[in-house]
Design a protein around this motif. Structure first.
Motif, PDB file in Angstrom:
ATOM      1  N   THR A 203       1.376  -0.883   0.180  1.00 25.90           N
ATOM      2  CA  THR A 203       0.046  -0.112  -0.229  1.00 25.90           C
ATOM      3  C   THR A 203       0.667   1.010   0.088  1.00 25.90           C
ATOM      4  O   THR A 203      -0.164   2.077  -0.191  1.00 25.90           O
ATOM      5  N   ARG A 204       2.027   0.950   0.970  1.00 26.27           N
ATOM      6  CA  ARG A 204       2.689   2.690   0.869  1.00 26.27           C
ATOM      7  C   ARG A 204       3.222   2.802  -0.617  1.00 26.27           C
ATOM      8  O   ARG A 204       3.468   3.939  -1.013  1.00 26.27           O
ATOM      9  N   THR A 205       3.925   1.506  -0.748  1.00 22.69           N
ATOM     10  CA  THR A 205       4.351   2.089  -2.969  1.00 22.69           C
ATOM     11  C   THR A 205       3.171   2.188  -3.869  1.00 22.69           C
ATOM     12  O   THR A 205       4.205   2.694  -4.884  1.00 22.69           O
ATOM     13  N   LEU A 206       2.241   1.599  -3.511  1.00 20.80           N
ATOM     14  CA  LEU A 206       1.346   1.586  -4.504  1.00 20.80           C
ATOM     15  C   LEU A 206       1.334   2.989  -4.439  1.00 20.80           C
ATOM     16  O   LEU A 206       0.713   3.879  -5.419  1.00 20.80           O
ATOM     17  N   GLY A 207       1.274   4.242  -2.750  1.00 15.52           N
ATOM     18  CA  GLY A 207       0.322   5.718  -2.988  1.00 15.52           C
ATOM     19  C   GLY A 207       2.337   6.218  -3.197  1.00 15.52           C
ATOM     20  O   GLY A 207       1.567   7.752  -4.421  1.00 15.52           O
ATOM     21  N   ALA A 223      -5.511  -9.352  -4.569  1.00 14.68           N
ATOM     22  CA  ALA A 223      -4.529  -8.780  -3.853  1.00 14.68           C
ATOM     23  C   ALA A 223      -5.106  -7.394  -3.613  1.00 14.68           C
ATOM     24  O   ALA A 223      -4.334  -6.640  -3.494  1.00 14.68           O
ATOM     25  N   ALA A 224      -6.151  -7.165  -4.970  1.00 12.63           N
ATOM     26  CA  ALA A 224      -6.322  -5.356  -5.437  1.00 12.63           C
ATOM     27  C   ALA A 224      -7.351  -5.540  -3.804  1.00 12.63           C
ATOM     28  O   ALA A 224      -7.022  -3.946  -3.720  1.00 12.63           O
ATOM     29  N   ASP A 229      -7.746  -1.329   0.147  1.00 12.18           N
ATOM     30  CA  ASP A 229      -8.197  -1.422   1.584  1.00 12.18           C
ATOM     31  C   ASP A 229      -9.877  -1.319   1.168  1.00 12.18           C
ATOM     32  O   ASP A 229     -10.553  -0.519   1.013  1.00 12.18           O
ATOM     33  N   ASP A 230     -10.829  -2.124  -0.337  1.00 11.82           N
ATOM     34  CA  ASP A 230     -11.358  -2.210  -0.899  1.00 11.82           C
ATOM     35  C   ASP A 230     -12.224  -3.997  -0.537  1.00 11.82           C
ATOM     36  O   ASP A 230     -12.373  -4.749  -1.562  1.00 11.82           O
ATOM     37  N   ALA A 231     -13.601  -3.103   0.160  1.00 13.69           N
ATOM     38  CA  ALA A 231     -13.893  -4.552   0.644  1.00 13.69           C
ATOM     39  C   ALA A 231     -15.159  -5.395  -0.121  1.00 13.69           C
ATOM     40  O   ALA A 231     -15.474  -5.711  -0.727  1.00 13.69           O
ATOM     41  N   LEU A 354      -8.103  -1.135 -12.742  1.00 10.13           N
ATOM     42  CA  LEU A 354      -8.168  -2.557 -12.500  1.00 10.13           C
ATOM     43  C   LEU A 354      -8.341  -4.113 -13.748  1.00 10.13           C
ATOM     44  O   LEU A 354      -8.821  -3.314 -14.316  1.00 10.13           O
ATOM     45  N   ALA A 355      -7.466  -4.936 -13.161  1.00  8.45           N
ATOM     46  CA  ALA A 355      -7.403  -6.415 -14.844  1.00  8.45           C
ATOM     47  C   ALA A 355      -7.032  -6.688 -14.078  1.00  8.45           C
ATOM     48  O   ALA A 355      -6.457  -7.764 -12.799  1.00  8.45           O
TER      49      ALA A 355
END
Length: 414
Positions: A203-207, A223-224, A229-231, A354-355
């Motif tokens: 999550t840090r590197t994604l930001g 994983a996505a 953090d999307d339920a 998303l893919a």
């Protein structure tokens, strides 16, 4: 910000990276494993097994896209004589032909099947319950689901219609899927794509990535879900036992044994590509869907029943065997009342797209990963303020134009 990051180096990620690079974007692909391919990996020799039974489908959009870029490589069809070694398990016995009712049903155009009714209910009204159950179990080849009759009639009929096409649509990349992945990766590098392996994104590197440009998450839905953090990023998939087996060659072995009594499929892949196993040996791969509470042993037992029917004496001839359980990693399935448009959207907001094989995109098996990867890349390119140079070519591939913005896409192991 014209730098596009792609997270995930499977079919979806490689497709997205190539598409974005063709439009002039600076692209970096980040793959957490040391090798590319995702669920399209092929084991190193001497037994070159794909991660689950895989095939390309000749009328699919991925086929056209690969061919236009010279990436298709050597592919082989089902040898005509092997078609005579097709076996169908019906009432516990091996038969050479499927029920006539199954063939009648398979000829029906998918558009005739309703979205909002279960396949078994609809199909029974067309050809009777016995034929409908056989057709549902046969269609499980492209579903990896323990109860295909309970899924949307339109969803199952689309797959049944293509699986039963004549001549067969299926084509097999020579050497397994690894050479295809290598060609795609080489093409991406030739376009200037930076490929980083063993580069896990959290999550840090994604930001950090999103601050330099759009990001395509070409990962599993799980994983996505964790990264964002999307339920809401959930969709039903299958649960299936995978079996890879090498046996010493015996004259008269079946090519395929398709279980019409229950969902299950076993195929001799060296029939079309002998180099997948050492000389004098045959490589078999199969998948046997089981319910959410069933034990792996149930699928293994059904696999061995098919082996007994199609490969007499297989126990004494076995030289190599691997089993695995793929749970929720076999692509999306649609319940009655839903279509691919209802799956999680490609567009996630904040420059993230998303893919993968469980998102809102059309196609059969790996075609969903391809279609969503293409769509995500096109949208990322636009978000980066670039023109989509391949847009006209994209529309000719027949991948559709939907972005999957509804409310809510081989066999493959990670």
């Amino acid at each position: 910000m014209d730098h596009i990051h792609v997270v995930g180096g499977g079919l979806a990620g490689l497709t997205a990276a190539i598409t974005a690079a063709e439009s002039g974007a600076r692209v970096t692909l980040h793959e957490g494993h040391r090798t590319l391919g995702g669920r399209a990996r092929t084991a190193d020799g001497p037994y070159r097994a794909n991660e689950g039974p895989h095939a390309l489908y000749r009328r699919g959009p991925h086929w056209t896209w690969l061919a236009r870029r010279g990436l298709l490589g050597a592919v082989v069809p089902v040898p005509p004589l092997e078609g005579l070694r097709f076996r169908f398990r019906r009432a516990g016995a091996a038969r050479r032909t499927p029920p006539v009712a199954l063939l009648r049903l398979a000829r029906k155009a998918p558009r005739t099947a309703p979205v909002d009714r279960a396949f078994l209910e609809w199909a029974a009204g067309q050809v009777g319950e016995e034929g409908a159950r056989a057709a549902a179990n046969f269609a499980a080849t492209a579903l990896f689901h323990h109860d295909p009759g309970a899924l949307s009639a339109r969803f199952v009929q689309e797959r049944l219609h293509r699986l039963a096409a004549f001549p067969p649509e299926a084509r097999y990349p020579v050497g397994g899927w690894a050479p295809l992945v290598e060609r795609m990766a080489g093409h991406a590098r030739g376009l200037g794509v930076g490929i980083e392996t063993a580069a896990r994104v959290d999550t840090r590197t994604l930001g950090e990535l999103t601050r330099t440009g759009p990001v395509v998450l070409a990962t599993s839905l799980a994983a996505a879900r964790a990264l964002l953090d999307d339920a809401s990023l959930t969709w039903e998939s299958g649960r299936t036992v995978l079996l890879d087996l090498a046996v010493r060659t015996r004259r008269g072995d079946a090519f395929v044994v398709s279980d019409l009594d229950a969902p299950g499929w076993l195929e001799r892949f060296t029939a079309q590509d002998p180099g997948l196993a050492p000389a004098g040996e045959q490589l078999l791969q199969g998948q046997f869907p089981i319910g959410p509470d069933a034990r792996r042993a149930e699928g293994t037992a059904r696999a061995e029943e098919l082996l007994d029917l199609g490969f007499p004496g297989w126990r004494e001839r076995t030289t190599w065997r691997v089993e695995a359980l793929a749970d929720g990693r076999t692509g999306a399935v649609d319940r009655p009342g839903t279509t691919w448009r209802d799956r999680p959207s490609v567009v996630r907001g904040d420059g993230i797209f998303l893919a993968g094989d469980q998102v809102a995109a059309p196609g059969l098996l790996s075609e969903v990963s391809f279609t969503s990867g293409l769509e995500a890349a096109v949208l990322a390119v636009k978000a980066a303020g670039l023109s989509v140079k391949a847009a006209g070519q994209r529309s000719r591939t027949g991948t559709g134009t939907g972005t999957g913005t509804g409310t809510g896409v081989d066999l493959k192991r990670t």
